[in-house]
Enzyme design. Structure first.
Site, PDB file in Angstrom:
ATOM      1  CE  LYS A 108      -3.579   2.333   2.633  1.00 57.85           C
ATOM      2  NZ  LYS A 108      -4.469   2.337   3.779  1.00 57.85           N
ATOM      3  CD  GLU A 168       9.041  -6.059   7.376  1.00 58.84           C
ATOM      4  OE1 GLU A 168       8.854  -4.909   6.909  1.00 58.84           O
ATOM      5  OE2 GLU A 168       8.649  -6.418   8.502  1.00 58.84           O
ATOM      6  N   GLY A 227      -4.928  -1.687   4.827  1.00 59.30           N
ATOM      7  CA  GLY A 227      -4.086  -2.796   4.377  1.00 59.30           C
ATOM      8  C   GLY A 227      -4.734  -4.152   4.623  1.00 59.30           C
ATOM      9  NE  ARG A 228      -6.733  -3.728  10.712  1.00 58.03           N
ATOM     10  CZ  ARG A 228      -6.050  -2.600  10.880  1.00 58.03           C
ATOM     11  NH1 ARG A 228      -4.858  -2.475  10.331  1.00 58.03           N
ATOM     12  NH2 ARG A 228      -6.530  -1.609  11.596  1.00 58.03           N
ATOM     13  CD  GLU A 230      -2.095  -4.448  11.299  1.00 62.18           C
ATOM     14  OE1 GLU A 230      -0.932  -4.851  11.400  1.00 62.18           O
ATOM     15  OE2 GLU A 230      -2.609  -4.161  10.200  1.00 62.18           O
ATOM     16  CG  HIS A 286      -5.107 -35.988  16.271  1.00 64.31           C
ATOM     17  ND1 HIS A 286      -5.352 -37.207  16.850  1.00 64.31           N
ATOM     18  CD2 HIS A 286      -6.076 -35.806  15.335  1.00 64.31           C
ATOM     19  CE1 HIS A 286      -6.397 -37.759  16.262  1.00 64.31           C
ATOM     20  NE2 HIS A 286      -6.865 -36.928  15.346  1.00 64.31           N
ATOM     21  CE  LYS A 313       5.674  -1.025  10.095  1.00 64.96           C
ATOM     22  NZ  LYS A 313       4.751  -0.276   9.243  1.00 64.96           N
TER      23      LYS A 313
HETATM   24  O1  F6P Z   1       2.163  -4.081   9.872  1.00 65.25           O
HETATM   25  C1  F6P Z   1       1.620  -2.843   9.609  1.00 65.25           C
HETATM   26  C2  F6P Z   1       1.145  -2.715   8.194  1.00 65.25           C
HETATM   27  O2  F6P Z   1       0.970  -1.370   7.960  1.00 65.25           O
HETATM   28  C3  F6P Z   1      -0.160  -3.471   7.907  1.00 65.25           C
HETATM   29  O3  F6P Z   1      -1.283  -2.823   8.358  1.00 65.25           O
HETATM   30  C4  F6P Z   1      -0.070  -3.596   6.428  1.00 65.25           C
HETATM   31  O4  F6P Z   1      -0.991  -4.495   5.938  1.00 65.25           O
HETATM   32  C5  F6P Z   1       1.368  -4.026   6.284  1.00 65.25           C
HETATM   33  O5  F6P Z   1       2.052  -3.249   7.241  1.00 65.25           O
HETATM   34  C6  F6P Z   1       1.979  -3.844   4.930  1.00 65.25           C
HETATM   35  O6  F6P Z   1       1.965  -2.513   4.533  1.00 65.25           O
HETATM   36  P1  F6P Z   1       2.174  -2.101   3.040  1.00 65.25           P
HETATM   37  O7  F6P Z   1       1.097  -2.718   2.241  1.00 65.25           O
HETATM   38  O8  F6P Z   1       2.144  -0.618   3.017  1.00 65.25           O
HETATM   39  O9  F6P Z   1       3.526  -2.633   2.591  1.00 65.25           O
END
Ligand code: F6P
Length: 546
Positions: A206, A212, A266-267, A352, A383, A511
């Site tokens: 987003k 990452e 995002g979620r 979240e 199990h 972060k």
């Molecule tokens: O972990 C926080 C967060 O902002 C989530 O809400 C989001 O889905 C994820 O990081 C990834 O963010 P982006 O889509 O901006 O890379």
């Protein structure tokens, strides 16, 4: 509703809890042969059986009253009308617009967003179909066989979960992979078997700044460029983001950038272009069916009376257990192997969203908020951790999910799966009394003292709550309905708890600190200024690293 009034409402729920504490569900079922009919609700083929809960008509009445007092319907309509209900980010919350196929406008800041939504959807359709037919190919002319989505959190969990759930709709010659972790192992293990000439990368972020994802994207780009040359990036990368400039700066060509909007959290973004790898994997028509299914659930949530409204009922039961009974966790147990990542997906969606401890106006909450969500598919969980659910000291409300029709014609598998699912909720509710255990043990040849010693271990307390959701088949539309159902459940609970379900400031501190620690891990700076634990860990790391 004021916070004071909320506290009073939770105190009232606690009184209902007290009243019900002396009665077991076993007794309630015995006294009321119609209990299932009283406490089940339907939406299309989807049945929610919530009769195996510690509820009666008075407690349910109090819960529906609470829903009315917090104005669930008004808040829901405010969300749908584009009001900036995400107050800390001053944003509307309109993921519902992404799966809306009606003709009314959906307004954000005085603008109807539906034209943009439909335009991106058409582009998803065009691109996914062209990849699937081979009209769009790699730079050496190869048809793509593998799509690697690079994203994390909401830019990963939704598409992963949906792709796994819709496996029967995928093609063996077009595989979707998902790389999320910054751990290089994730990327290395994924790329190991892939042919760069036949691999398409989708960078999903987003913000297009998530560390990452950016790290993984650059590694993928290097891998591709080393094999095919820098120019190949043009043909082998696409991106999904609200940050179009960020995508351009990375070198993604204009016609391979798929946008979405800041009013999609995002979620809650699997319905947007974040679903692109899903559309490629299962075909656009199935992706659209998934959206339409969710749209049907939205309509149900927006129009069904509260007493018949599945997300409202599930949300209220969660509040009941969290605020009146103090149960800290909630298990989601799909008897549907393809929903294996559904609990993990729901962890982000729910935790979240509702893992908050200040109210909308910034005051400390004086009540419990979001529970810990966890789970695994049945029958595997039986199990592993079900022992604790049956006989542990914590009570864990569970959701059982079950399809009537499997995709496979493999008798007797499905009948056994169904029998196990029904048996678990029955066992949790009924338990097993001393007398019943005694009856089992008599005639086994054990002595009286052996029976006496064994007996307490074999007693099940029972009275353990669960919901069971039964649907016809795990097809794209049903999956859409299921995901939307849980989204609205989260909304209902966030509204009752008076928290902002749509921000996630809690992920920021880690972060920031990771950024500050990187130079110390890499060794270009000393660890001064950190606490002794962090310094000790860094020292051990450097000692072993050599
Ligand atoms: O972990 C926080 C967060 O902002 C989530 O809400 C989001 O889905 C994820 O990081 C990834 O963010 P982006 O889509 O901006 O890379």
């Amino acid at each position: 509703m004021s916070n004071k009034a909320r506290k009073a409402a939770f105190a009232d729920l606690a009184k209902h809890k007290k009243r019900l504490s002396g009665t077991t569900m076993r007794e309630m079922f015995a006294h009321d042969p119609d209990r299932f009919a009283s406490y089940s609700a339907r939406f299309g083929d989807m049945l929610l059986d919530y009769s195996k809960n510690r509820i009666d008509s008075q407690s349910m009445k109090a819960l529906f009253e609470l829903a009315r007092e917090v104005d669930i319907e008004g808040r829901r309509d405010a969300m749908w009308s584009g009001e900036a209900i995400n107050v800390t980010e001053n944003r509307a919350v309109l993921h519902m617009a992404l799966r809306y196929f009606g003709n009314s406008p959906v307004m954000v800041d005085g603008k109807d967003v539906m034209a943009d939504v439909r335009e991106v959807l058409q582009r998803i359709k065009g691109f996914s179909e062209a990849v699937r037919t081979g009209e769009i190919r790699g730079n050496r002319g190869d048809q793509f066989t593998d799509v690697v989505n690079i994203g994390i959190g909401g830019s990963d969990l939704g598409p992963v979960m949906v792709t796994l759930a819709l496996e029967p709709y995928t093609r063996p010659d077009l595989r979707a992979h998902y790389v999320s972790n910054v751990d290089g192992a994730h990327m290395a293990d994924t790329l190991k078997a892939l042919d760069p000439a036949k691999t398409l990368f989708v960078i999903a972020s987003k913000t297009f700044t998530t560390d990452e994802t950016m790290t993984n994207a650059h590694t993928a780009r290097k891998w591709l460029a080393e094999a095919l040359g820098e120019a190949a990036v043009n043909d082998h990368f696409a991106a999904v983001s609200t940050n179009i400039e960020g995508c351009q700066n990375f070198g993604i060509r204009e016609d391979r950038i798929f946008g979405f909007w800041d009013w999609v959290g995002g979620r809650y973004s699997v319905w947007s272009a974040i679903g692109l790898p899903v559309a490629i994997a299962v075909g656009y028509d199935n992706f659209e069916a998934f959206l339409r299914g969710a749209g049907e659930m939205d309509e149900h949530f927006r129009t069904a009376p509260l007493e018949e409204n599945l997300p409202v009922i599930m949300g209220l039961l969660g509040v009941w257990y969290r605020n009146a009974w103090g149960f800290a966790t909630h298990a989601v147990l799909p008897y549907d192997q393809r929903l294996s990542r559904f609990p993990a997906y729901l962890q982000q969606q729910d935790m979240e969203s509702n893992g908050k401890s200040v109210t909308l106006n910034g005051k400390d909450v004086a009540w419990e908020t979001g529970p810990i969500i966890w789970g695994e598919p049945g029958t595997n969980g039986q199990h592993a951790f079900y022992q604790l659910i049956h006989q542990g000291t914590s009570v864990i409300p569970c959701d059982f999910l079950l399809a009537v029709k499997p995709h496979e014609n493999l008798p007797p598998h499905h009948a056994k799966l169904v029998a196990n699912c029904l048996a678990q909720s029955e066992a949790l509710m009924l338990g097993k009394t001393e007398d019943e255990v005694m009856a089992d043990l008599k005639g086994t040849g054990l002595s009286r003292s052996q029976i006496k010693a064994l007996l307490p271990h074999k007693v099940f307390p029972g009275n353990r709550p669960s919901n069971t959701l039964v649907y016809e088949k795990l097809d794209p539309a049903t999956l859409g309905k299921l995901v939307a159902l849980y989204e609205h459940k989260v909304f209902v609970q966030g509204t009752i708890w008076n928290i902002n379900s749509y921000d996630q400031w809690g992920v920021e501190l880690g972060k920031q600190l990771a950024k500050a620690l990187l130079t110390k891990v890499e060794g270009s700076e000393g660890s001064e200024g950190h606490d002794s634990s962090t310094r000790g860990l860094l020292a051990h790391f450097h000692n072993l690293k050599g």
